[in-house]
Design a protein around this motif. Structure first.
Motif, short mmCIF file in Angstrom:
data_model
loop_
_atom_site.label_atom_id
_atom_site.label_comp_id
_atom_site.label_asym_id
_atom_site.label_seq_id
_atom_site.Cartn_x
_atom_site.Cartn_y
_atom_site.Cartn_z
N GLY A 337 0.82 -1.20 0.00
CA GLY A 337 0.00 0.00 0.00
C GLY A 337 0.86 1.25 0.00
O GLY A 337 2.10 1.19 0.05
N ALA A 338 0.20 2.38 -0.02
CA ALA A 338 0.92 3.66 -0.10
C ALA A 338 1.84 3.87 1.10
O ALA A 338 2.92 4.46 0.98
CB ALA A 338 -0.08 4.81 -0.21
N ASP A 339 1.41 3.38 2.29
CA ASP A 339 2.23 3.57 3.48
C ASP A 339 3.32 2.51 3.61
O ASP A 339 4.20 2.62 4.46
CB ASP A 339 1.35 3.57 4.73
N GLY A 340 3.25 1.49 2.76
CA GLY A 340 4.27 0.44 2.78
C GLY A 340 4.09 -0.57 3.89
O GLY A 340 4.87 -1.51 3.99
N HIS A 341 3.06 -0.40 4.74
CA HIS A 341 2.89 -1.30 5.87
C HIS A 341 1.90 -2.42 5.60
O HIS A 341 1.87 -3.40 6.33
CB HIS A 341 2.45 -0.51 7.11
N GLU A 342 1.07 -2.26 4.61
CA GLU A 342 0.09 -3.28 4.28
C GLU A 342 0.27 -3.71 2.83
O GLU A 342 0.59 -2.89 1.97
CB GLU A 342 -1.34 -2.73 4.47
N VAL A 430 11.34 -6.87 5.64
CA VAL A 430 10.62 -6.48 4.42
C VAL A 430 10.46 -4.97 4.37
O VAL A 430 10.65 -4.34 3.31
CB VAL A 430 9.24 -7.18 4.37
N LEU A 431 10.11 -4.34 5.48
CA LEU A 431 9.94 -2.88 5.51
C LEU A 431 11.25 -2.17 5.18
O LEU A 431 11.26 -1.17 4.46
CB LEU A 431 9.44 -2.44 6.88
N ARG A 432 12.35 -2.68 5.70
CA ARG A 432 13.65 -2.07 5.39
C ARG A 432 13.96 -2.18 3.91
O ARG A 432 14.50 -1.25 3.29
CB ARG A 432 14.75 -2.71 6.24
N LEU A 433 13.63 -3.34 3.30
CA LEU A 433 13.87 -3.51 1.86
C LEU A 433 12.99 -2.55 1.06
O LEU A 433 13.45 -1.97 0.07
CB LEU A 433 13.58 -4.94 1.45
#
Length: 437
Positions: A337-342, A430-433
């Motif tokens: 998603g846009a926030d990168g968290h979902e 995954v978030l760091r990548l």
């Protein structure tokens, strides 16, 4: 259930002490003694577990499995996929040796090009001399030409005159027989040239060979699912299958062995004593997946879960999508998603992540990034981490594939606390990548 003899338990306790004291050589020797008694010892989070030794070769850990590739026979089992393929591999090795010898011969020819050139020049000189005096070797010509040459040699030598001298060199003056011989030689050479042009075939166009494909399966329980998954693969595809059994959980390793014996040309089985991490063992998802990748020697490596069942050939469409630009293609894809968290389910087409239910990856691309995430103990989100490390494009086909999923036991039948903890641990990477890309 078999009861463990007290002396075997004692050996296992001694081994645990040796490991605690970092005496790994002593621990290995004790492991061998335990196996000689008919038992296997596997390390767990709170100690060890002893199980009866099965009637097939079992390696101590995932890391200890030799990476000879799918073409070699798993040790300790004759007549399985490994032995059939190894026979082919041996033949292939022989062919390779032959090819090497041929290459060596070519090399020696190149190295001796000066001598070879001189020999060739001498042979050419002999041919030129023979051609200059065709009557010396009349058998080299056709019967009619030989007869004409013989008649010419026996004919009187008239004085040259008229058109015999037109367009000829001074060397042929007064020697009409030499003129006739030269003409015969010229006509013969023209005939050979025309013959070459007629019979030399065009180089045939060789069709590109289809890429080889192997499906890698982690076997960590649920033997009925494994049986259904493998039978569908065998019935509906041409792919090879490599299974890596982690600890023979619930007898799944024994079922894998049965399938390897039933389908010796298609299924290859490897067994380790390590139990999967989610069951309290030390065999992790990332390490196990990378081991399967390295055991494989095919062009395309397929990641698949045993809860995924083919309704048709769902492998070939994935393989066809792979190109130099497309590194992997899968059944289901997701995008952040846009926030990168979902992450959200994606429509068919280019995606950022492929789910580990079923996807095909170019093996060279997977090896180039070091295989699967080594820090991933559990499958969940590790497929996203792997997807983000791959160079090139990822494609999902989704509804176009004939495949369905039974109960996803790797998610629903795992301790929820463990599942959430390990999923979050991997998702942090995954978030760091995502931030880096």
């Amino acid at each position: 259930m078999n009861e463990v003899p007290p002396h075997v338990t004692g050996l296992a306790e001694q081994r645990a002490k040796a490991r605690a004291g970092r005496d790994y050589a002593g621990a290995d020797a004790l492991r061998d003694k335990i196996e000689a008694e008919g038992w296997l010892v596997r390390d767990t989070g709170d100690g060890f577990e002893l199980t009866p030794r099965p009637p097939f070769e079992v390696w101590p850990t995932v890391g200890s499995v030799p990476e000879h590739g799918a073409g070699d026979r798993p040790p300790g089992r004759a007549g399985t996929a490994g032995s059939d393929t190894a026979g082919s591999g041996t033949a292939g090795a022989g062919a390779a040796s032959s090819g090497t010898a041929d290459a060596g011969a070519a090399g020696s020819g190149t190295a001796g090009s000066g001598a070879a050139g001189r020999d060739a020049a001498s042979m050419d000189a002999g041919r030129v001399a023979e051609a200059a005096d065709p009557s010396a070797r009349p058998e080299r010509l056709g019967d009619l030409d030989a007869e004409r040459v013989a008649e010419t040699e026996a004919a009187p030598k008239p004085e040259p005159g008229g058109s015999e001298l037109v367009g000829r060199s001074d060397d042929h003056e007064g020697h009409p027989e030499r003129t006739i011989s030269s003409q015969l030689l010229w006509d013969a050479s023209l005939a050979v040239s025309r013959l070459d042009e007629t019979i030399t075939p065009a180089e045939p166009h060789k069709p590109a060979a289809a890429p080889t494909v192997t499906v890698g399966l982690i076997v960590d329980g649920w033997p009925d699912d494994l049986r259904d998954c493998v039978r569908a693969l065998v019935a509906r595809t041409e792919a090879k299958i490599i299974g890596l059994d982690l600890g023979n959980v619930d007898g799944a390793g024994a079922v894998l062995e049965e399938l390897a014996e039933e389908f010796p040309r298609r299924v290859e089985a490897w067994h380790v004593a390590e139990a999967p991490h989610w069951r309290g063992g030390t065999a992790e998802w990332g390490e196990s997946r990378t081991k399967l990748l390295k055991l494989d020697t095919s062009d395309v490596h397929v990641v698949m879960e045993t809860s995924t069942i083919l309704d048709g050939d769902a492998i070939t469409p994935l393989v066809k999508v792979l190109t130099d630009d497309v590194a992997a293609a899968g059944w289901k894809g997701v995008n952040p998603g846009a926030d990168g968290h979902e992450w959200h389910d994606a429509e068919p087409g280019e995606v950022r992540g492929l789910l580990g239910h079923l996807f095909a990856v170019r093996r060279d691309a997977a090896l180039a990034v070091g295989g699967f995430p080594e820090g991933a103990r559990y499958y969940r989100n590790a497929d996203l981490e792997f997807s983000l490390t791959l160079p090139g494009t990822l494609v999902a086909l989704d509804r176009d594939l004939p495949v369905h999923q039974e109960r996803h036991r790797g998610y629903h039948d795992v301790d929820p606390g463990y599942r959430d903890r390990e999923s979050r641990r991997t998702y942090d990477r995954v978030l760091r990548l995502l931030q880096d890309t």
